[in-house]
Design an enzyme around this catalytic site. Structure first.
Site, short mmCIF file in Angstrom:
data_model
loop_
_atom_site.label_atom_id
_atom_site.label_comp_id
_atom_site.label_asym_id
_atom_site.label_seq_id
_atom_site.Cartn_x
_atom_site.Cartn_y
_atom_site.Cartn_z
N ASP A 287 29.66 44.61 46.11
CA ASP A 287 28.75 45.41 45.28
C ASP A 287 29.30 45.69 43.89
O ASP A 287 30.51 45.53 43.63
CB ASP A 287 28.51 46.76 45.95
CG ASP A 287 29.72 47.69 45.84
OD1 ASP A 287 30.85 47.22 46.13
OD2 ASP A 287 29.56 48.85 45.44
N ASP B 96 42.32 41.41 45.91
CA ASP B 96 42.45 41.48 44.46
C ASP B 96 43.92 41.74 44.13
O ASP B 96 44.72 40.81 44.06
CB ASP B 96 41.51 42.59 43.97
CG ASP B 96 41.43 42.75 42.47
OD1 ASP B 96 41.83 41.82 41.76
OD2 ASP B 96 40.96 43.81 42.00
N GLY C 272 45.90 43.30 46.21
CA GLY C 272 46.59 43.26 47.50
C GLY C 272 46.96 44.66 48.00
O GLY C 272 47.49 44.82 49.09
N GLY D 235 32.37 45.80 52.17
CA GLY D 235 32.14 44.49 51.56
C GLY D 235 32.17 43.30 52.49
O GLY D 235 31.57 42.27 52.21
P1 5GP Z 1 42.83 45.22 46.33
O1 5GP Z 1 43.27 46.39 47.13
O2 5GP Z 1 43.28 43.88 46.89
O3 5GP Z 1 43.15 45.36 44.87
O4 5GP Z 1 41.26 45.22 46.33
C1 5GP Z 1 40.54 45.00 47.49
C2 5GP Z 1 39.17 45.65 47.40
O5 5GP Z 1 38.76 45.85 46.04
C3 5GP Z 1 38.13 44.75 48.03
O6 5GP Z 1 38.00 44.95 49.41
C4 5GP Z 1 36.89 45.11 47.24
O7 5GP Z 1 36.26 46.21 47.84
C5 5GP Z 1 37.41 45.53 45.89
N1 5GP Z 1 37.28 44.45 44.88
C6 5GP Z 1 38.30 43.76 44.29
N2 5GP Z 1 37.83 42.86 43.42
C7 5GP Z 1 36.49 42.96 43.45
C8 5GP Z 1 35.43 42.26 42.76
O8 5GP Z 1 35.60 41.35 41.93
N3 5GP Z 1 34.17 42.66 43.07
C9 5GP Z 1 33.88 43.65 43.97
N4 5GP Z 1 32.60 43.93 44.18
N5 5GP Z 1 34.86 44.32 44.63
C10 5GP Z 1 36.15 43.97 44.37
#
Ligand code: 5GP
Length: 175
Positions: free
Chosen positions: A160, A104, A106, A46
């Site tokens: 995506d 998101d 973390g 991403g």
């Molecule tokens: P975390 O581990 O912080 O929950 O999520 C991080 C990863 O989740 C990001 O690098 C991304 O790939 C994915 N992600 C979280 N929220 C979104 C969103 O709203 N849209 C997309 N496309 N990916 C997300």
């Protein structure tokens, strides 16, 4: 408005807004790292577009590498962290800046940072284009944040929805 598979998305951040903010982050990094040579570690897939635009605006000496960590299944975080492209660079004693597309819950960085810290970099900071503060489950200190956004699914500018939408120049929010 764009449609990807069965979902409709509205424009949320224009290309101009994104690039203006990315430039501001680069200016801050240029200032903070003057006389240093940081290594940017961009997390695929991403962050590729954000990393490229951020990197283009740097006037300091800097290195860049890409690694692949997380698997994001459909529209919610799976919690699985998969390293499919490893970190080949030696980060001992280096100033490291992690480049993420979005933080998101973390969880991804929470799982990954100890692995990096174990290799004893000189410093370790995080640059993320997007942050969803309301979604936080694993609090992190974020050093450079492009935009704080609500807890809604977004696509575009590298992000995506099931593989599609990464090529969009703007960021779109699920309707
Ligand atoms: P975390 O581990 O912080 O929950 O999520 C991080 C990863 O989740 C990001 O690098 C991304 O790939 C994915 N992600 C979280 N929220 C979104 C969103 O709203 N849209 C997309 N496309 N990916 C997300």
């Amino acid at each position: 408005m764009v449609t990807i598979y069965d979902k409709k998305f509205d424009t949320y951040l224009s290309e101009e807004t994104i690039l203006k903010r990315v430039k501001e982050l680069s200016v801050a990094i240029n200032k903070d790292y003057e006389g240093k040579r940081p290594l940017f570690i961009a997390i695929l897939n991403g962050s590729f577009m954000f990393a490229a635009d951020l990197f283009k605006q740097l006037s300091i000496e800097a290195e860049l590498c890409f690694i692949k960590l997380a698997s994001y299944d459909g529209m919610k975080s799976t919690g699985k962290v998969v390293t499919s492209i490893g970190l080949e660079e030696d980060i001992f004693g280096k100033d490291i800046i992690i480049v993420e597309d979005i933080v998101d819950t973390g969880r991804t960085l929470h799982n990954f940072l100890p692995k990096l810290q174990h290799q004893q970099p000189k410093s370790l900071k995080i640059a993320t284009l997007l942050h969803k503060p309301e979604a936080t489950e694993f609090p992190l200190e974020l050093d450079y944040v492009g935009f704080e956004i609500p807890k809604k699914f977004v696509v575009g500018y590298g992000l995506d929805y099931d593989g599609l939408g990464r090529n969009l120049k703007e960021i779109y929010q699920l309707v």
